[in-house]
Design a protein around this motif. Structure first.
Motif, PDB file in Angstrom:
ATOM      1  N   ALA A 233       0.856  -1.179   0.000  1.00 39.53           N
ATOM      2  CA  ALA A 233       0.000   0.000   0.000  1.00 39.53           C
ATOM      3  C   ALA A 233       0.892   1.230   0.000  1.00 39.53           C
ATOM      4  N   ALA A 234       0.525   2.225  -0.792  1.00 45.83           N
ATOM      5  CA  ALA A 234       1.279   3.472  -0.858  1.00 45.83           C
ATOM      6  C   ALA A 234       0.408   4.598  -0.310  1.00 45.83           C
ATOM      7  N   ILE A 235       0.973   5.406   0.578  1.00 43.48           N
ATOM      8  CA  ILE A 235       0.275   6.544   1.166  1.00 43.48           C
ATOM      9  C   ILE A 235       1.030   7.808   0.762  1.00 43.48           C
ATOM     10  N   ASN A 236       0.321   8.763   0.215  1.00 46.12           N
ATOM     11  CA  ASN A 236       0.933   9.952  -0.386  1.00 46.12           C
ATOM     12  C   ASN A 236       1.320  10.964   0.695  1.00 46.12           C
ATOM     13  N   THR A 237       2.612  11.052   0.985  1.00 46.30           N
ATOM     14  CA  THR A 237       3.081  11.954   2.043  1.00 46.30           C
ATOM     15  C   THR A 237       2.959  13.422   1.663  1.00 46.30           C
ATOM     16  N   ARG A 238       2.711  13.715   0.388  1.00 45.46           N
ATOM     17  CA  ARG A 238       2.594  15.113  -0.049  1.00 45.46           C
ATOM     18  C   ARG A 238       1.260  15.732   0.346  1.00 45.46           C
TER      19      ARG A 238
END
Length: 524
Positions: free
Chosen positions: A272-277
């Motif tokens: 899973a990828a979580i967008n830190t931006r």
């Protein structure tokens, strides 16, 4: 990958029968010579190796390929970083099949990396030899734009269209097959070359094969149709079979009379990828809370049954010396998620969570992207949506068609997404995935993950000269990945493959492409 392997060859290859690295186009492993900060890899090409037109594969072709891979005018970002340590190539004036790769530093992985790229025929892609007079080092310098000429742009255009239907005439390599037919969206047919040179290399190279006269790839857009074709014995091989269907095949005695099922432990990582931006996801405690709402055992049970292995990081658990021995996969823990959200400043109300960010109210809502039509991701998304809702976080599911999905990810226009990446048990260059220099638009670091420490670690991992140092550095990287919770590793899948039992020498492996079609033989 199957088709590329049947058309092209690299200097070194992996024999899927024993997962061992062996010489491919090279006649032997390179001789290694170290001088100060440089390492020299001396290669000799097989004397028999030739292209489809009968001309020899030479060191010039290797030099051309490296220039293509380093050229900023060619779409090759996914491999350019893997060979950045190769600074130059020296051709032997007395032997056109001999050359030396000059590399910065030394790591044990360099032997594989110096031979792990498909060699391209310069006579087809650069008939005017536009790249021949440009030094390899020039492509790595800031002024490489001076080589952006009509002639080099013509070469780049040919290379960039490789893999499209109009590239059929130039889509040729040194391996045992050539493209015969290509009906877009329907089928691809490869035929064995007559008098292929690989048949003349002796008994020690039995892994260089081209046994079937013809190989037909059928393009079937949905699993139901593919499984029906398999059950009707219209297909010899089907891989990536959905878990539930695979289980049904295992119970089908009639099917098992004609087919063998294989489940090698693969190296495809689901994460899973979580967008830190995104401002609402910038605090790592928020991301950690979200990670605690992912029920990994439940996801595996529903979407994979027993055909997956949980993981704490991008290192395969079967690489025990490199896999972190103390870390545990983050547990499903709604209570801990609530504690983390509160510590990050989120305030819980009846409708969910909110906090003030940059002077504005922000509600904690998540839009989750995944590929449309992929049952595995859909099941995982539904499980996460349910658990997040119970914790007061609304999740909107957004299945997208492949091109639209990729575009949203490349533009960093997402909150969270599920994705898979393929790897192998040999090379652990994670720089493209995690280094901040790859975090820009189109780069592989889609989450914005990265700290000064992790950037330094990634460089040191690629420079580590022994397994002990590499293990120590990789252990620390896995700790940071878990702490930052931007890239959340979930599990490594096992492959699910059906192969007709009339074949032998199928060489099934967890390493892509998972089976070697060129080696297939009919049983007597």
């Amino acid at each position: 990958m199957q088709i590329i392997n049947l058309l092209y060859q690299s200097l070194l290859t992996v024999d899927l029968e024993d997962n061992e690295l062996k010489p491919g186009l090279a006649s032997a492993f390179p001789e290694v010579e170290r001088k100060d900060s440089l390492t020299f890899f001396h290669y000799q090409l097989r004397p028999e190796a030739e292209w489809s037109d009968g001309s020899p594969v030479t060191a010039q072709d290797v030099a051309f390929t490296l220039k293509v891979l380093k050229s900023p005018f060619i779409r090759n970002e996914n491999i350019r970083s893997q060979i950045e340590f190769i600074h130059d190539i020296q051709l032997d004036a007395s032997d056109p099949k001999k050359f030396t790769l000059i590399c910065q530093g030394f790591t044990p992985e360099m032997q594989l990396l110096t031979g792990d790229f498909f060699i391209l025929p310069s006579y087809l892609l650069d008939p005017q030899q536009a790249f021949a007079t440009i030094p390899l080092q020039a492509w790595s310098t800031a002024d490489s734009s001076r080589y952006n000429t009509d002639r080099t742009r013509a070469v780049a255009a040919r290379c960039n269209k490789l893999g499209s239907p109009e590239s059929k005439d130039i889509l040729q390599g040194s391996a045992g097959y050539q493209l015969a037919e290509w009906a877009t969206g329907q089928y691809v047919v490869l035929k064995r070359k007559e008098n292929w040179w690989g048949k003349n290399t002796g008994s020690t190279t039995g892994y260089l094969t081209a046994n079937p006269d013809q190989i037909n790839f059928q393009i079937i857009p949905d699993n139901t149709t593919a499984l029906l074709a398999l059950k009707n014995a219209q297909l010899d091989v089907l891989d990536n079979i959905p878990v539930n269907d695979f289980e049904k095949l295992r119970q089908d005695e009639g099917f098992l009379k004609n087919y063998e099922l294989h489940t090698p432990q693969g190296y495809d990582l689901i994460y899973a990828a979580i967008n830190t931006r995104k401002p609402k996801l910038r605090d790592k405690r928020t991301r950690q809370a979200i990670a605690h709402l992912m029920d990994i055992p439940g996801m595996i049970r529903v979407s994979q049954q027993s055909y997956a292995t949980p993981t704490v990081g991008p290192i395969p658990p079967d690489r025990k010396e490199l896999y972190h021995p103390q870390l545990q996969p983050r547990s499903y823990d709604p209570g801990q998620a609530t504690t983390l959200l509160k510590s990050a400043g989120w305030i819980q109300e009846q409708k969910g969570w909110y906090r003030n960010i940059d002077g504005q109210r922000q509600d904690l809502r998540i839009e989750l992207l995944y590929r449309a039509g992929n049952t595995m991701y859909e099941q995982m998304a539904l499980i996460f949506q349910q658990h997040a809702a119970q914790a007061g976080i609304p999740v909107t599911l957004l299945p997208l068609e492949g091109n639209v999905y990729n575009q949203r990810i490349d533009q960093r226009d997402y909150d969270m997404h599920f994705r898979g990446i393929s790897g192998n048990p040999f090379v652990f260059n994670f720089k493209p995935l995690f280094h901040t220099s790859f975090a820009g638009p189109g780069g592989f670091n889609t989450t914005g993950f990265g700290t000064p420490e992790s950037d330094q670690l990634l460089n040191q991992i690629n420079e580590a000269e022994n397994e002990t140092d590499k293990a120590r550095l990789l252990h620390r990287l896995q700790e940071i990945i878990q702490e930052e919770a931007a890239f959340v590793p979930l599990y490594f899948r096992k492959e699910r493959i059906a192969i007709h039992s009339r074949f032998t020498d199928t060489k099934v492996s967890g390493i892509r492409p998972h089976y070697d079609l060129s080696s297939f033989m009919l049983k007597p």
